[in-house]
Design a protein around this motif. Structure first.
Motif, PDB file in Angstrom:
ATOM      1  N   THR A  59      53.824 -16.420 -21.845  1.00  7.27           N
ATOM      2  CA  THR A  59      52.766 -16.775 -20.812  1.00  7.27           C
ATOM      3  C   THR A  59      53.137 -16.435 -19.460  1.00  7.27           C
ATOM      4  O   THR A  59      52.203 -16.877 -18.606  1.00  7.27           O
ATOM      5  N   THR A  60      54.137 -16.002 -19.076  1.00  8.10           N
ATOM      6  CA  THR A  60      54.746 -15.712 -17.799  1.00  8.10           C
ATOM      7  C   THR A  60      53.899 -14.454 -17.034  1.00  8.10           C
ATOM      8  O   THR A  60      53.551 -14.671 -15.908  1.00  8.10           O
ATOM      9  N   ALA A  61      53.331 -13.319 -17.694  1.00 10.45           N
ATOM     10  CA  ALA A  61      52.714 -12.205 -16.960  1.00 10.45           C
ATOM     11  C   ALA A  61      51.159 -12.961 -16.831  1.00 10.45           C
ATOM     12  O   ALA A  61      50.574 -13.067 -15.765  1.00 10.45           O
ATOM     13  N   VAL A  62      50.657 -13.335 -17.899  1.00  7.46           N
ATOM     14  CA  VAL A  62      49.078 -13.721 -18.030  1.00  7.46           C
ATOM     15  C   VAL A  62      49.235 -14.774 -19.099  1.00  7.46           C
ATOM     16  O   VAL A  62      49.956 -15.167 -19.827  1.00  7.46           O
ATOM     17  N   ASN A 122      60.201 -14.726  -6.930  1.00  3.93           N
ATOM     18  CA  ASN A 122      59.133 -15.540  -7.680  1.00  3.93           C
ATOM     19  C   ASN A 122      59.880 -16.144  -9.016  1.00  3.93           C
ATOM     20  O   ASN A 122      60.393 -15.491 -10.015  1.00  3.93           O
ATOM     21  N   TYR A 123      60.272 -17.288  -9.079  1.00  4.53           N
ATOM     22  CA  TYR A 123      60.974 -18.148 -10.096  1.00  4.53           C
ATOM     23  C   TYR A 123      60.196 -19.244 -10.388  1.00  4.53           C
ATOM     24  O   TYR A 123      59.352 -19.769  -9.752  1.00  4.53           O
ATOM     25  N   GLN A 124      60.425 -19.566 -11.693  1.00  6.77           N
ATOM     26  CA  GLN A 124      59.456 -20.478 -12.263  1.00  6.77           C
ATOM     27  C   GLN A 124      60.339 -21.171 -13.253  1.00  6.77           C
ATOM     28  O   GLN A 124      61.317 -20.825 -13.835  1.00  6.77           O
ATOM     29  N   ILE A 125      59.866 -22.593 -13.416  1.00  6.78           N
ATOM     30  CA  ILE A 125      60.401 -23.511 -14.503  1.00  6.78           C
ATOM     31  C   ILE A 125      59.427 -23.671 -15.275  1.00  6.78           C
ATOM     32  O   ILE A 125      58.270 -24.436 -14.837  1.00  6.78           O
ATOM     33  N   ASP A 126      59.253 -23.369 -16.732  1.00  4.96           N
ATOM     34  CA  ASP A 126      58.027 -23.673 -17.480  1.00  4.96           C
ATOM     35  C   ASP A 126      56.908 -23.218 -16.468  1.00  4.96           C
ATOM     36  O   ASP A 126      55.782 -23.976 -16.757  1.00  4.96           O
ATOM     37  N   GLY A 127      56.771 -22.102 -16.203  1.00  7.70           N
ATOM     38  CA  GLY A 127      55.667 -21.642 -15.622  1.00  7.70           C
ATOM     39  C   GLY A 127      55.262 -22.018 -14.352  1.00  7.70           C
ATOM     40  O   GLY A 127      54.129 -21.633 -13.564  1.00  7.70           O
ATOM     41  N   VAL A 128      56.132 -23.158 -13.585  1.00  8.27           N
ATOM     42  CA  VAL A 128      55.863 -23.560 -12.444  1.00  8.27           C
ATOM     43  C   VAL A 128      56.562 -22.911 -11.264  1.00  8.27           C
ATOM     44  O   VAL A 128      57.751 -22.829 -11.369  1.00  8.27           O
ATOM     45  N   PRO A 129      55.808 -22.341 -10.376  1.00  3.91           N
ATOM     46  CA  PRO A 129      56.696 -21.569  -9.364  1.00  3.91           C
ATOM     47  C   PRO A 129      57.729 -22.502  -8.295  1.00  3.91           C
ATOM     48  O   PRO A 129      57.214 -23.670  -8.272  1.00  3.91           O
ATOM     49  N   ARG A 150      64.981 -20.366 -23.437  1.00  5.17           N
ATOM     50  CA  ARG A 150      65.074 -18.833 -23.285  1.00  5.17           C
ATOM     51  C   ARG A 150      64.517 -18.727 -21.770  1.00  5.17           C
ATOM     52  O   ARG A 150      64.302 -19.559 -20.759  1.00  5.17           O
ATOM     53  N   VAL A 151      64.839 -17.451 -21.394  1.00  4.76           N
ATOM     54  CA  VAL A 151      64.373 -16.946 -20.135  1.00  4.76           C
ATOM     55  C   VAL A 151      63.433 -15.512 -20.274  1.00  4.76           C
ATOM     56  O   VAL A 151      63.910 -14.803 -20.914  1.00  4.76           O
ATOM     57  N   ASP A 152      62.298 -15.952 -19.589  1.00  7.69           N
ATOM     58  CA  ASP A 152      61.123 -14.940 -19.794  1.00  7.69           C
ATOM     59  C   ASP A 152      61.272 -14.081 -18.210  1.00  7.69           C
ATOM     60  O   ASP A 152      61.457 -14.642 -17.283  1.00  7.69           O
ATOM     61  N   VAL A 153      61.414 -12.648 -18.283  1.00 11.78           N
ATOM     62  CA  VAL A 153      61.254 -11.888 -17.139  1.00 11.78           C
ATOM     63  C   VAL A 153      60.004 -10.843 -17.097  1.00 11.78           C
ATOM     64  O   VAL A 153      60.074 -10.203 -18.212  1.00 11.78           O
ATOM     65  N   VAL A 154      59.176 -10.694 -16.184  1.00  9.96           N
ATOM     66  CA  VAL A 154      57.981  -9.929 -16.225  1.00  9.96           C
ATOM     67  C   VAL A 154      58.307  -9.241 -15.019  1.00  9.96           C
ATOM     68  O   VAL A 154      58.480  -9.583 -14.005  1.00  9.96           O
ATOM     69  N   ARG A 155      58.522  -7.931 -15.064  1.00  7.92           N
ATOM     70  CA  ARG A 155      58.681  -6.921 -13.910  1.00  7.92           C
ATOM     71  C   ARG A 155      57.381  -6.490 -13.409  1.00  7.92           C
ATOM     72  O   ARG A 155      56.463  -6.375 -14.040  1.00  7.92           O
ATOM     73  N   GLY A 156      57.382  -6.251 -11.913  1.00 11.14           N
ATOM     74  CA  GLY A 156      56.296  -5.842 -11.254  1.00 11.14           C
ATOM     75  C   GLY A 156      55.676  -6.945 -10.501  1.00 11.14           C
ATOM     76  O   GLY A 156      56.252  -8.088 -10.526  1.00 11.14           O
ATOM     77  N   SER A 168      58.206  -7.230  -7.569  1.00  3.39           N
ATOM     78  CA  SER A 168      59.650  -7.106  -8.102  1.00  3.39           C
ATOM     79  C   SER A 168      59.547  -7.559  -9.579  1.00  3.39           C
ATOM     80  O   SER A 168      59.777  -6.698 -10.695  1.00  3.39           O
ATOM     81  N   ALA A 169      59.568  -8.884  -9.534  1.00  6.03           N
ATOM     82  CA  ALA A 169      59.674  -9.413 -11.017  1.00  6.03           C
ATOM     83  C   ALA A 169      59.503 -10.937 -10.733  1.00  6.03           C
ATOM     84  O   ALA A 169      59.508 -11.696  -9.805  1.00  6.03           O
ATOM     85  N   ALA A 170      59.001 -11.745 -11.972  1.00 13.46           N
ATOM     86  CA  ALA A 170      59.096 -12.959 -12.112  1.00 13.46           C
ATOM     87  C   ALA A 170      60.059 -13.538 -13.274  1.00 13.46           C
ATOM     88  O   ALA A 170      60.068 -12.976 -14.287  1.00 13.46           O
ATOM     89  N   ILE A 171      60.789 -14.548 -12.815  1.00 13.95           N
ATOM     90  CA  ILE A 171      61.806 -15.193 -13.660  1.00 13.95           C
ATOM     91  C   ILE A 171      61.349 -16.437 -14.317  1.00 13.95           C
ATOM     92  O   ILE A 171      61.307 -17.491 -13.221  1.00 13.95           O
ATOM     93  N   ASN A 172      61.269 -16.625 -15.354  1.00 18.09           N
ATOM     94  CA  ASN A 172      60.392 -17.962 -16.094  1.00 18.09           C
ATOM     95  C   ASN A 172      61.601 -18.551 -16.946  1.00 18.09           C
ATOM     96  O   ASN A 172      61.836 -18.055 -17.894  1.00 18.09           O
TER      97      ASN A 172
END
Length: 721
Positions: A59-62, A122-129, A150-156, A168-172
């Motif tokens: 759910t990191t991108a949408v 853009n860093y997140q923990i459980d989807g919270v910025p 796990r760690v999710d990474v969405v680029r862009g 750049s990316a979001a790291i969740n």
């Protein structure tokens, strides 16, 4: 080996809580009428998922809970199993091995992560910025992976979920949860190069007979020296979390995590590139600029809770709250200038001490559901987020008792023996307060079975005020009703392959001022991506080919200096980054897992000149493991190669000439082997930088460099059931 003093870590309340909870965690169900076969099958399924290199939903991108193949952006997932296989124990380790992500290690305690030519903020923990301040470094990028599944990474660009930020990316980072109704445990002891040792325990179980109340506790302690002289580190990480089925369709989850890092003799700044005569230096990789009294400590406490309620099979809601409290305290020595090649004299020194605190409160509400229309099923997500961040940094002044700053003796023979200052009380240095209110909506429409549209938008109110001791006055940034659209389309070419495209806007407030003292408008632009995705073996193997283009306007560029030495800026148009990425991750065979990625981009400013030239334009990140067949199936072997293209910066040398400082392209080879001694007990060996390649990270602001890590090895004993 360095002997840490007894009591270096105080008895933190979390440690005491863990000690009280541990007896309950080892509770074993004794009810003879329990449906053991059902539990066993479920546990087996979950165990297989934990061993995978992919996940079913992200759910990191949408926020629609889509698979990697269904998400119209580049998504990489680093699972707990992959972290174990590669020995990735910190966020920096993870980032180093994600397609398209580059880590810049400025010193021993500060790093920044980059993707597609821009810094990741853009860093997140459980989807919270979550706020990460690289200049102040309160332990953010050395966050322990022991806390995460796990760690999710969405680029862009990810403005739909994160609001303001770089494209750049979001790291969740997805936190471990207390989901297990049967006893599970992972106990590890490891030792490695430079006297590095680590012990970790992760246990979970039901806390009552029905399984309606579940708990999990994680604790890790590590300490060690370094390939860099004088440098010594120790860290404590703990997590206590629980879940309760408070009603038939309602689950309450809550917990607290704590991480404490202590560093002796960290570097602040890097090693000089030139001698005073303009010739290039060549230092040993163990060379340091630190003093034997220097320190850089940090701690982070995070409390979190959420309630999830399912109204029916199609609709659910989740209310979440979290509070983070991050502290940093440092006493540092910075060396500057250019030493004489023969005498080693000529370096200057500055001692600085800073105390930093960041607190953040977040409240979010999200409703997810499915509905039927026009003979098709569609998805809808509605969300609201409130975030408040308070940052404060104080400084201390060094007094050496002589009314002066002592000179630096022969740097060629530097061993950290520099006079210890007396520090003043803390005084104001910098502060900021920011608030964000945001509402968002995301929908996925199935027009015809193979064609799906994802439409979304975010409405953000953003306000930030602050002041810095070296800049007159304060500043205020306030933007209301900033709209961030998101459009995505996915077309299933067949069961295994789909084509996609996505578009979203960029919005990033900035505090720089123009010649008239007016704060520049926010950075604005757009991010576009098209590509092809594939999924095989029921989603166990995923592939992505992505082409992207990012355009930015209003990017601050230095335009001049006032008479008072304050720099002013202008807003530049036409900053652009474009390129492509290829990634394959997952399970080719039940015994063969692989992750392989290649990325390439070109980033230029309005004049066509390179932007952030210290970032490699091409990256290769690969790793694979294979469990041998037949009688040798107790042995799993693996390895990978991380390669990056050449980089450079322009820096002024001692002769007053701007000179290119280059890092040639290089590759690092890593190996692993694991032997399953019994069903639950294994031994694993990891060797990194097998061929002991010499490489460095560039610190462009001062013409300084830091060496990368030499060859090293770690042996891990693991008991897991």
């Amino acid at each position: 080996m360095h002997h840490y003093p007894t009591g270096a870590f105080k008895a933190h309340p979390l440690m005491l809580a863990m000690a009280m909870l541990l007896p309950s965690f080892v509770y074993a169900e004794t009810n003879e009428n329990a449906q053991l076969p059902t539990i066993t099958v479920k546990a087996a399924d979950e165990n297989q998922e934990k061993k995978a290199y992919t996940v079913k939903k992200t759910t990191t991108a949408v926020p629609l809970g889509l698979s990697v193949k269904e998400t119209p952006q580049s998504v990489s997932v680093v699972t707990e199993q992959r972290m174990k296989d590669q020995g990735l124990t910190s966020l920096i380790d993870v980032a180093d091995n994600v397609t398209g992500i580059n880590v810049q290690r400025y010193e021993t305690n500060r790093s920044s992560l980059h993707a597609r030519g821009f810094q990741i903020d853009n860093y997140q923990i459980d989807g919270v910025p979550t706020r990460y301040d690289q200049p102040w470094s309160s332990g953010e990028t050395v966050t322990s992976t022991a806390l995460f599944d796990r760690v999710d990474v969405v680029r862009g660009a990810t403005g739909l979920m994160t609001g303001p930020g770089n494209p750049s990316a979001a790291i969740n980072m997805i936190r471990k949860r207390a989901t297990s109704k049967v006893p599970t445990a992972n106990l590890e002891v490891s030792g490695g190069s430079w006297n590095n040792y680590r012990v970790m325990g992760d246990i979970a179980n039901s806390l009552n007979e029905s399984g309606a109340l579940r708990g999990r506790a994680v604790a890790q302690y590590e300490q060690g020296d370094s390939y860099i002289d004088l440098l010594k580190k120790q860290a404590l990480t703990t997590l206590v979390t629980g879940e309760a089925d408070i009603a038939e369709n309602t689950v309450l989850s809550a917990g607290v995590s704590y991480q404490e890092n202590k560093t002796d003799s960290p570097m602040w700044g890097g090693l000089p590139v030139w001698y005073s005569d303009g010739t290039r230096t060549k230092w040993d990789r163990s060379k340091t600029t630190s003093a034997n009294w220097a320190q850089w400590d940090s701690d982070y406490t995070n409390l979190f809770a959420d309630v999830t309620h399912s109204f029916n099979d199609n609709w659910n809601a989740k209310l979440s709250y979290s509070r983070g409290d991050r502290n940093g305290d440092s006493k540092l020595l910075f060396l500057s200038g250019y030493p004489d090649s023969n005498t080693g004299l000529g370096s200057g020194a500055f001692a600085g001490s800073y105390k930093v605190n960041t607190t953040q409160d977040d409240v979010s509400l999200q409703v997810n559901g499915k509905f039927g229309l026009w003979g098709q099923q569609h998805e809808l997500t509605l969300g609201y987020l409130y975030s408040k961040q308070d940052f404060n940094a104080d400084s201390r002044t060094a007094d050496f008792g002589c009314g002066c700053v002592p000179s630096v003796d022969n740097f060629n023979r530097w061993n950290g023996n520099y006079p210890t200052p007396t520090w003043s009380a803390t005084s104001f240095y910098e502060t900021s307060n920011s608030k964000q209110n945001a509402a968002y909506v995301a929908t996925r429409w199935t027009i015809i079975d193979p064609l799906k549209f994802i439409l979304g938008g975010r409405l953000t109110d953003f306000e930030k005020t602050g002041a810095v001791v070296y800049t007159p006055g304060s500043y205020q940034l306030k933007y209301n009703n900033e709209f961030t659209p998101y459009v995505g389309v996915v077309y299933d070419i067949n069961k295994s392959i789909s084509a996609y495209a996505s578009y979203t806007n960029i919005f990033q407030p900035q505090a720089e001022k123009d010649v008239n003292g007016t704060v520049l408008d926010p950075i604005e632009g757009n991010s576009t991506e098209i590509g092809i995705k594939s999924g095989w073996f029921d989603g166990k193997l995923n592939g992505t080919l992505a082409l992207f283009q990012i355009q930015q306007d209003n990017l601050a560029q230095q335009a001049g200096i006032h008479e008072n030495k304050e720099v002013y800026y202008r807003a530049a148009k036409g900053t652009e980054s474009k390129g492509f990425e290829v990634e394959l991750t997952g399970e080719i065979l039940p015994s063969w897992k692989v992750t392989a990625g290649y990325s390439q981009f070109k980033a230029t400013d309005v004049n066509g000149d390179d932007v952030n030239s210290e970032l490699p334009r091409k990256l290769v990140q690969t790793f694979t493991t294979y469990q041998l067949p037949g009688k040798l199936n107790a042995l799993t072997v693996g390895g990978g190669v991380n390669w990056q293209s050449s980089t450079y910066v322009m820096a002024g040398n001692p002769l007053g000439v701007s000179e290119k400082v280059e890092q040639d392209a290089y590759a690092l080879v890593n190996l692993m082997a694991r032997y399953q001694l019994t069903k639950d007990f294994s031994a694993q060996l990891n060797i990194n930088n097998l061929f002991d390649k010499e490489y460095y990270g560039i610190f462009p602001a001062y013409g300084q460099t830091t060496w990368g890590t030499p060859r090293n090895a770690t042996l891990t004993l693991r008991y897991q059931f």
